[in-house]
Scaffold this active site. Structure first.
Site, mmCIF file in Angstrom:
data_model
loop_
_atom_site.group_PDB
_atom_site.id
_atom_site.type_symbol
_atom_site.label_atom_id
_atom_site.label_comp_id
_atom_site.label_asym_id
_atom_site.label_seq_id
_atom_site.Cartn_x
_atom_site.Cartn_y
_atom_site.Cartn_z
ATOM 1 C CG LEU A 142 -1.325 -1.672 -0.828
ATOM 2 C CD1 LEU A 142 -1.880 -2.714 -1.781
ATOM 3 C CD2 LEU A 142 -0.611 -0.577 -1.603
ATOM 4 N N GLY A 143 -3.791 -0.186 2.815
ATOM 5 C CA GLY A 143 -4.988 0.385 3.430
ATOM 6 C C GLY A 143 -5.520 -0.479 4.554
ATOM 7 C CG ASP B 13 -18.410 -0.296 1.766
ATOM 8 O OD1 ASP B 13 -18.988 0.808 1.788
ATOM 9 O OD2 ASP B 13 -17.539 -0.620 2.585
#
Lengths: 307, 250
Positions: A30-31, A141
């Site tokens: 997914l990442g 973040d």
């Protein structure tokens, strides 16, 4: 090192937890984050998100944050479902398992569904952040990739690698979204750190090209909230929130709750303005039709009189 | 915790081996990290080898990056070195107390506790970072990026709970017997850092080894003294409640 994993693990790999014994089949990646890779994984009939850490302690620190948040927010289903290690090709892969969250990053969502959605997405995002703040955490973040939007602007935060206890130094941030980078304050975690990043998020999502161009051209000593405000004032959609942006970028909101209330007020005001502007004005197509029918009527009358 | 961060763009050419100097630093409890900073082209095979070797000898890490990535890299290295040092310490304790090799051998729930302790130590331990900047002629166009990285690092350190300070040296010094010169004494205030390298005359020699040794001495002179001096001269503890922080000069 035996615990690091920089290489991708191919789809189809089954990871079996060494301590808790559960098995997960990796479906697809997914990442890739700063400190690990997130996969969609299946165990039994259910789908999960599984993060493999590059570094055991970093991964555990993140799992600790999720566990602590689950402990605080008992009304919802837990985020953190399993923490374990798996052996793969002679290496130890530390991983944890979360709920799988469908959705697309904010920037993509607005590109697909139109900038008009940013009002409600922003409102939901600020509300979620103020829940975290109430629990003693700062997300840290905030950026497009870490905020997934699903149907009708519903917001989920993913990647808690930056989440920091209030008053400590922010664990992980992205330069362009960082208040310190823009000489607008410290890197100590407090609610207005997140609110600042949210303001940058909207500039990035709606006017990304100009923002990135600006970060390349500006000398470090000239980085300042006023430069960001210049972008806000010269963009039609952002300008509607000018007042909010200014307060957020200059750190004037007490917390995310206040920022969220103000955001809602600005949204309502912008909607009223839009209604106000359209009132009294006749849409173009209606005026056109009216003119055409008038012309038709006059010419018919003339035709009849002249006969 | 003490760190030296060497920023250079080439090879040493004067004096003792920088790897030996880095090894001495490590023996004194100072980790040595090295950033090679390059425009186009590269740093040369010789330079790359030396950079990696200095870092290995100094128990730190090395990276070769473009000026645009310098701030981020300095930041990341400092943080990772802090964590690495603490993990090393904690794992040694674990070995002594429980006979396990590292936190990886503990089940996840025990590990969670250990990592919590590591995180606390990482945030609160005292930290000193001395930056040592190569000011040879070829570095001139990169000095702006270096200044920016120093300021950015100071900003990050300032956000920590523990006492933190940075100092900056460049090398070679003005006179032939000076390996390096102090540009900025220990400070924890990013906003007080003005122009750092106003008046450097860029020279050709690169005495990396002697410069490293001089910085090790500086640690001994400034931080060593701190430990033996009576309590009242030690810097006031950071108070997180009122947001005011006293200027911190040793």
């Amino acid at each position: 090192m035996t615990t690091s994993s920089d290489a991708r693990v191919p789809a189809g790999t089954v990871l079996r937890g060494k301590w808790n014994g559960r098995s997960y089949r990796l479906e697809r990646m997914l990442g890739i984050g700063a400190n690990g890779q997130v996969y969609m994984a299946v165990s039994g009939l259910r789908t999960y998100a599984l993060k493999i850490g590059m570094q055991l302690e970093d991964l555990q620190a993140e799992a600790n944050v999720l566990a602590s948040l689950d402990g605080r927010e008992r009304k919802r289903p837990p985020f953190l479902l399993d923490v374990d290690d798996a052996e793969w090709q002679g290496r130890l892969l530390p991983f944890y398992v979360m709920q799988y969250v469908p959705g697309v990053p904010v920037k993509t969502y607005l590109a697909e569904h139109g900038g008009a959605w940013y009002g409600v997405v922003g409102y939901r995002l600020l509300n979620r952040l103020s829940e975290l703040h109430a629990a003693g955490w700062v997300f840290g973040d905030v950026k497009s990739d870490n905020i997934l939007v699903t149907d009708y602007g519903r917001v989920s935060l993913v990647d808690y690698g930056g989440m920091t206890a209030m008053g400590r130094s922010v664990r992980q941030f992205t330069e362009v979204y960082d208040r310190g980078y823009w000489s607008a304050g410290s890197r100590t975690a407090d609610p207005s750190y997140d609110v600042f990043s949210v303001a940058v998020l909207w500039i990035h999502a709606l006017d990304g090209k100009r923002l990135l161009h600006m970060t390349k051209m500006l000398l470090p000593q000239n980085r300042h909230p006023r430069e960001l405000m210049a972008l806000v004032r010269s963009h039609a959609e952002l300008k509607k929130m000018e007042n909010w942006m200014e307060l957020a970028l200059y750190g004037k909101f007490k917390d995310a709750r206040e920022a969220s209330a103000h955001w809602r007020d600005r949204m309502r005001a912008a909607a009223e303005e839009a209604v106000h502007n359209s009132r009294g004005k006749v849409p173009g197509w209606m005026a056109g039709l009216f003119a055409a029918s008038l012309l038709l009527c006059v010419s018919a009358a003339a035709f009849w009189l002249l006969q | 915790m003490r760190q030296i961060l060497l920023i250079t763009d080439g090879c040493s050419n004067v004096g003792d081996s920088p790897a030996i100097a880095a090894s001495i630093a490590q023996a004194e409890g100072i980790s040595v990290n090295v950033v090679g900073i390059v425009d186009e082209g590269g740093i040369g095979e010789q330079g790359a080898l030396e950079i990696a070797e200095i870092a290995r000898a100094g128990g730190g890490m090395s990276r070769i990056v473009s000026p645009a990535l310098l701030s981020r890299t300095v930041q990341m290295m400092t943080r990772q070195t802090v964590q690495g040092t603490i993990r090393g310490e904690v794992n040694r304790e674990l070995r002594q107390l429980f006979g396990v090799e590292s936190a990886a051998e503990l089940p996840p729930d025990k590990r969670a506790e250990i990592v919590r302790v590591m995180e606390d130590l990482g945030e609160t331990a005292e930290l000193r970072v001395a930056l040592l900047i190569d000011a040879s002629a070829s570095m001139k166009p990169k000095m702006r990026a270096v200044e920016e990285a120093v300021r950015d690092l100071a900003l990050s350190l300032q956000a920590r709970r523990g006492e933190s300070a940075v100092a900056v040296f460049h090398f070679p010094g003005e006179r032939s017997h000076e390996a390096c010169l102090l540009d900025l004494d220990w400070t924890d205030r990013a906003d007080r850092i003005g122009p750092i390298f106003g008046r450097i005359s860029m020279k050709g020699t690169t005495p990396t080894g002697p410069a490293l040794l001089r910085v090790v001495e500086f640690f001994r002179e400034t931080c060593g003294k701190l430990e033996t001096e009576p309590q009242h001269t030690a810097p006031a503890r950071r108070d997180d409640t009122d947001g005011m922080r006293s200027d911190y000069v040793v």
